[in-house]
Scaffold this active site. Sequence first.
Site, short mmCIF file in Angstrom:
data_model
loop_
_atom_site.label_atom_id
_atom_site.label_comp_id
_atom_site.label_asym_id
_atom_site.label_seq_id
_atom_site.Cartn_x
_atom_site.Cartn_y
_atom_site.Cartn_z
N LYS A 115 0.97 -1.13 -0.13
CA LYS A 115 -0.13 0.05 0.12
C LYS A 115 1.05 1.31 0.09
O LYS A 115 0.48 2.26 -0.40
CB LYS A 115 -1.04 -0.05 1.22
CG LYS A 115 -2.28 -1.06 0.99
CD LYS A 115 -3.30 -0.88 1.83
CE LYS A 115 -4.43 -1.76 1.50
NZ LYS A 115 -5.49 -2.08 2.61
N LYS A 198 -5.79 -8.70 -4.90
CA LYS A 198 -6.96 -9.25 -4.23
C LYS A 198 -7.88 -8.15 -4.25
O LYS A 198 -7.92 -6.90 -4.57
CB LYS A 198 -6.74 -9.44 -2.73
CG LYS A 198 -6.50 -8.48 -1.74
CD LYS A 198 -6.41 -8.90 -0.49
CE LYS A 198 -6.68 -7.67 0.69
NZ LYS A 198 -7.74 -7.14 0.78
N LYS A 201 -12.14 -3.99 -0.38
CA LYS A 201 -13.44 -3.19 -0.25
C LYS A 201 -13.18 -1.65 -0.62
O LYS A 201 -14.06 -0.83 -1.13
CB LYS A 201 -13.98 -3.32 1.06
CG LYS A 201 -13.70 -2.26 2.18
CD LYS A 201 -14.51 -2.59 3.28
CE LYS A 201 -13.78 -3.44 4.39
NZ LYS A 201 -12.32 -3.03 4.61
P1 ATP Z 1 -9.12 -2.38 2.54
O1 ATP Z 1 -9.07 -2.12 1.06
O2 ATP Z 1 -10.00 -0.97 3.04
O3 ATP Z 1 -8.09 -2.67 3.23
P2 ATP Z 1 -10.17 -4.92 2.65
O4 ATP Z 1 -11.31 -5.66 1.48
O5 ATP Z 1 -8.86 -5.57 2.61
O6 ATP Z 1 -10.43 -3.57 2.33
P3 ATP Z 1 -10.14 -5.26 5.70
O7 ATP Z 1 -11.01 -4.38 6.31
O8 ATP Z 1 -8.76 -4.74 5.48
O9 ATP Z 1 -10.81 -5.31 4.09
O10 ATP Z 1 -10.21 -6.99 5.96
C1 ATP Z 1 -11.35 -7.57 6.68
C2 ATP Z 1 -11.23 -8.97 6.52
O11 ATP Z 1 -11.42 -9.36 5.27
C3 ATP Z 1 -9.62 -9.54 6.73
O12 ATP Z 1 -9.79 -10.77 7.44
C4 ATP Z 1 -9.10 -9.61 5.33
O13 ATP Z 1 -8.06 -10.62 5.48
C5 ATP Z 1 -10.37 -10.30 4.79
N1 ATP Z 1 -10.26 -10.13 3.39
C6 ATP Z 1 -9.88 -8.69 2.72
N2 ATP Z 1 -9.91 -8.99 1.46
C7 ATP Z 1 -9.94 -10.39 1.15
C8 ATP Z 1 -10.11 -11.07 -0.09
N3 ATP Z 1 -9.90 -10.67 -1.51
N4 ATP Z 1 -10.21 -12.46 -0.05
C9 ATP Z 1 -10.22 -12.96 1.13
N5 ATP Z 1 -10.30 -12.20 2.50
C10 ATP Z 1 -10.18 -10.94 2.48
MG MG Z 2 -7.27 -4.79 4.01
#
Ligand code: ATP
Ligand code: MG
Length: 332
Positions: A115, A198, A201
Amino acid sequence: MNNKEKVMLTGVRPSGNLTLGNYLGAIKNFVTRQKQYKSYIFVADLHAITSPRDPADLRAAIDDCMAMYLACGVDPEQTIIFRQSDVMEHGVLGFIMTFQTHMGELSRMTQFKLKSQSMGKHGIETGLFVYPPLMAADILLYNTAIVPVGLDQQQHVELTRDLSQRFNKRYGKTFDDPDVYIAPVGNKILNLQNLSEKMNKSDDERNMGTIFLRDDLKLARKKIMSAVTDSESVVRFDEEAKPGISNLISILAATTGESIDSIEKRFAGVGYGDFKRAVADAVCELLAKIQANYARFKQTDVLNAILDDGATKARVVASETLNRAKLALGLK
Ligand code: ATP
Ligand code: MG
């Protein structure tokens, strides 16, 4: 100790609408185990201000995340649900754990490396650097035994273990060492358009590679039907050679519970179009269920009552742990 005495905890940061990756990688695994453990789930709002954010958007995202937990099956009867910033102990222990951490450890975190690359021009925010010790505090405050997360967060839970052991060694036994739980399937759902990343969100809402749990079903279907694949035309799981198809197989397997083996057999000789349709059917069925629940739970007064109750319960345990840490440090 039986499982019901063991603590399970996880959290999602309210940095955008939740994705299929968040559900399959973390929330689903929490929900299916919530009865077996003393369970805590929190809205990681302090983690959402590691970068500047519009306050109105943040407020909306917090409500949204909370309603989505309930819609995905988190049960307030079984699980303590709270907002991180409602429990001040997170901030204080986060500070203490930051002081147990080496710069080198934080610089080696893959999420930081990934990041911070895109932040280079405007300067790298400290929040991105120091959030792992805050995450350690989130986990250690509740004497957590198991943390279900996606693969990208494994390293941070491992760092938490290291920090817990370091603290215990320096100051005497204070914290329990947590274990990470990574689901065998669906632990890293890839962006359907950009297989080197990956699903996130915080991806742009218009991103066709990210399935948001609140996506219109037609749009979700379109995203799956236009997912990047390969030219081999064989439904076979091979993450190296066939990342696109393997990602869709993982999504289908994690969504329905069918094994990868069985999916490969069932789709032997079937074209990619029909395979994608089957994946889209399964995902849309899941989204329809979640969205129907979401509409029911999106009533702010209900959410607020659950959060207030959760914070009251969480504070009791968190303050005990912080007290223990202060005593160990000589701050008391
Ligand atoms: P951001 O982009 O804001 O970091 P994010 O989708 O990575 O959003 P997080 O809030 O960082 O979401 O993570 C929440 C949970 O979802 C964590 O346990 C993370 O490991 C899991 N997670 C996030 N993205 C994935 C993915 N693509 N596949 C599986 N698990 C995921
Ligand atoms: Mg994340």
